[in-house]
Write a protein that holds these residues in place. Structure first.
Motif, short mmCIF file in Angstrom:
data_model
loop_
_atom_site.label_atom_id
_atom_site.label_comp_id
_atom_site.label_asym_id
_atom_site.label_seq_id
_atom_site.Cartn_x
_atom_site.Cartn_y
_atom_site.Cartn_z
N HIS A 272 0.84 -1.20 0.00
CA HIS A 272 0.00 0.00 0.00
C HIS A 272 0.87 1.25 0.00
CE1 HIS A 272 -2.75 -3.17 1.36
NE2 HIS A 272 -3.65 -2.47 0.70
N GLU A 298 1.55 -7.82 -0.02
CA GLU A 298 0.47 -8.45 -0.77
C GLU A 298 1.03 -9.37 -1.87
OE1 GLU A 298 -3.29 -5.51 0.10
OE2 GLU A 298 -2.51 -5.55 -1.95
N ASP A 310 -6.26 -4.33 -6.05
CA ASP A 310 -4.90 -4.16 -5.56
C ASP A 310 -3.91 -5.09 -6.29
OD1 ASP A 310 -5.67 -2.16 -3.93
OD2 ASP A 310 -5.20 -3.14 -2.03
MN MN Z 1 -4.91 -4.09 -0.35
#
Ligand code: MN
Ligand code: PEP
Length: 338
Positions: A272, A298, A310
């Motif tokens: 992020h 992630e 994302d």
């Molecule tokens: Mn995310």
């Protein structure tokens, strides 16, 4: 105010101080170090001015804590907090890596990704069941079903589970499934939620709000600590700046600053923090070099079809595995392991 006990102070002497604090309507926060015990006085400390704490048996000195975030401050506790959660230590010498998808999407997805991140050396599986989406029409997460799938993946892989809790009403439910509760950036100043997770004894990872100063961040952590939950870790996940090339601007300064000001473990979220897959590896390395105690990354096996959008910041399993190898060398170079 912090009451520093002499090395070897007895339990009776400690209890005597605690009893006096209670008489004055204050609460205690006890921190037992290798040598000394510290007793934090919580509440309106002005009432203590009239009692000679320094003269009491076993007391070495009494210190005023100047920082508004008392329990979170290094002044209050000089030794690093090490959070022990089901066999994993966070905040010790070992750098802990949490990895997984943005959101739990299906049994197949979480099975593939959890096996891959485990294989690469992650110890903790991330994955949102309740997702704080900017728009109400976006995928909100699999909710209860997502929690069950996380528990299923933990069962299969032995990974611990970190997942987000978004409201005080959800805390009991999410705490039944999670090993670590995540408070997202958007909820960093949801004070009722902070108090609610503070009432549990589950480890909490608090993410920095996207426009929060470091002081506001530490005061948010203080809300959790003040409820008696000492198992708090801080996560730098990027802040909003004028820059638009990256999703956020990861504040690398925050890592050594937080380590200086606080004893709490510091985790970095390069996913992020950058929003771009190609930046996740270099920024992860920068975080380790800057002194981070852990990373949350992630990973998705099919990022193009990720349900949260994302995908652009998610590493493919092979990329994650390669990064873990590189981080190992870097960790050694800074006197740590991974
Ligand atoms: Mn995310
Ligand atoms: C997340 O980690 O899933 C997340 C939503 O991050 P943040 O709260 O930092 O935006």
């Amino acid at each position: 105010m912090v009451i520093v006990m002499k090395p070897g102070a007895t339990e009776e002497q400690i209890q005597h101080i605690v009893n006096r604090l209670h008489e004055f309507g204050l609460r205690e926060h006890i921190s037992k170090g290798e040598e000394r015990t510290l007793i934090g006085a919580i509440g309106d400390e002005r009432v203590l001015r009239s009692i000679p704490l320094e003269a009491m048996p076993g007391v070495e000195k009494v210190m005023a804590v100047l920082a508004p975030y008392k329990l979170a401050s290094r002044e209050f506790q000089s030794e690093n907090t090490v959070i022990k959660v089901n066999g994993v230590e966070i905040g010790g010498n070992k750098i802990v890596v949490m990895a997984g998808p943005c959101a739990v999407e299906s049994e197949e997805q979480i099975t593939i990704i959890s096996a891959a991140v485990r294989e690469a050396g992650a110890l903790i599986l991330r994955g949102g069941a309740f997702k704080p989406r900017t728009g109400p029409y976006s995928f909100q997460g699999l909710e209860d079903e997502g929690l069950k799938l996380l528990a299923f993946a933990r069962e299969k892989t032995g990974l611990l589970v970190i997942t987000e809790v978004m409201s005080p009403q959800q805390v009991d439910l999410v705490a039944q499934y999670a090993d670590i509760l995540q408070i997202g950036a958007r909820n960093m100043q949801n004070f009722m939620l902070l108090k609610a997770v503070g009432q549990t004894r589950k480890p909490v990872m608090l993410k920095r709000g996207m426009s929060a100063t470091i002081e506001e961040f530490l005061l948010a952590a203080e809300y959790i600590l003040s409820q008696g939950n000492h198992n708090v870790m801080l996560c730098e996940r990027g802040i909003r700046t004028f820059e638009t090339y990256t999703r956020n601007t990861l504040d690398i300064n925050a890592v050594p600053v937080l380590k200086q000001l606080s004893h709490l473990p510091v985790i970095v979220d390069p996913s992020h923090g950058t929003g771009r897959r190609e930046l996740v590896a270099p920024v992860s390395k920068a975080a380790v070099a800057a002194g981070a105690d852990g990373l949350i990354i992630e990973v998705h096996h099919d990022p193009e079809n990720s349900m949260t959008g994302d995908g652009a910041q998610s590493l493919l399993p092979g990329q994650f595995s390669e990064l873990m190898g590189e981080l190992q060398k870097l960790a050694e170079a800074v006197g740590r392991s991974i």
